[in-house]
Design a protein around this motif. Structure first.
Motif, PDB file in Angstrom:
ATOM      1  N   ARG A 119     -87.440-104.455   4.756  1.00 41.98           N
ATOM      2  CA  ARG A 119     -87.156-103.363   5.676  1.00 41.98           C
ATOM      3  C   ARG A 119     -85.757-103.519   6.240  1.00 41.98           C
ATOM      4  NH1 ARG A 119     -91.483-104.651  10.535  1.00 41.98           N
ATOM      5  NH2 ARG A 119     -90.453-106.508  11.405  1.00 41.98           N
ATOM      6  N   TYR A 163     -88.340 -98.900   4.632  1.00 39.17           N
ATOM      7  CA  TYR A 163     -89.039 -99.957   3.902  1.00 39.17           C
ATOM      8  C   TYR A 163     -88.764 -99.793   2.408  1.00 39.17           C
ATOM      9  CZ  TYR A 163     -91.535-101.562   7.989  1.00 39.17           C
ATOM     10  OH  TYR A 163     -91.847-102.108   9.216  1.00 39.17           O
ATOM     11  N   ARG A 207     -80.966-106.062   5.579  1.00 40.36           N
ATOM     12  CA  ARG A 207     -82.262-105.880   4.930  1.00 40.36           C
ATOM     13  C   ARG A 207     -82.984-107.221   4.882  1.00 40.36           C
ATOM     14  NH1 ARG A 207     -82.435-102.315  -0.479  1.00 40.36           N
ATOM     15  NH2 ARG A 207     -81.171-101.054   0.971  1.00 40.36           N
ATOM     16  N   TRP A 226     -91.792-106.518  -0.226  1.00 42.48           N
ATOM     17  CA  TRP A 226     -91.412-105.425   0.662  1.00 42.48           C
ATOM     18  C   TRP A 226     -90.330-105.936   1.611  1.00 42.48           C
ATOM     19  CZ3 TRP A 226     -92.782-100.454   0.257  1.00 42.48           C
ATOM     20  CH2 TRP A 226     -93.898-100.139  -0.527  1.00 42.48           C
TER      21      TRP A 226
END
Length: 127
Positions: free
Chosen positions: A38, A96, A45, A36
């Motif tokens: 974000r 996300y 990022r 993951w």
């Protein structure tokens, strides 16, 4: 090819919780890493959490350790990965993204290390 679809984002007050899901389809059995990331406006990022399916190894960004948990539904199918987010803070507000790769080409927390990406789901935490 792998397709990734995130869901579960939304708006929550500080201290609340959200659970993000990433549904994978395609050649998922070849993807050994899912993560993951974000990204908020004007920022790069950045990796939040990663899971290595073969061993169950996980790692987290320092800013989310103890609050976020990455998990998988099935190590064999590798079809869904979750991100449980507790004790959310306003600084967790971001888009996300779910990412996958058969092997990492760099550090787990750097976005060029991953091959496949989802479209993202927005998380907004208000104070």
């Amino acid at each position: 090819q792998v397709q990734l679809v995130e869901s579960g984002g939304g708006s929550v007050q500080a201290g609340g919780s959200l659970r993000l899901s990433c549904a994978a389809s395609g050649t998922t059995w070849r993807q050994n890493y899912m993560a993951w990331f974000r990204q908020s406006p004007g920022k790069e990022r950045a990796g939040v959490a990663v899971i290595y399916f073969n061993s169950g190894y996980t790692n987290y960004a320092d800013s989310v350790k103890g609050r976020f948990t990455i998990s998988q539904d099935n190590a064999r199918s590798r079809s869904t990965v979750y991100l449980q987010m507790n004790s959310l803070k306003p600084e967790d507000t971001a888009m996300y993204y779910c990412a996958a790769a058969p092997a990492l080409s760099g550090a787990w927390y750097r976005h060029p290390s991953y091959t496949y990406w989802g479209q993202g789901t927005q998380v907004t935490v208000s104070s």
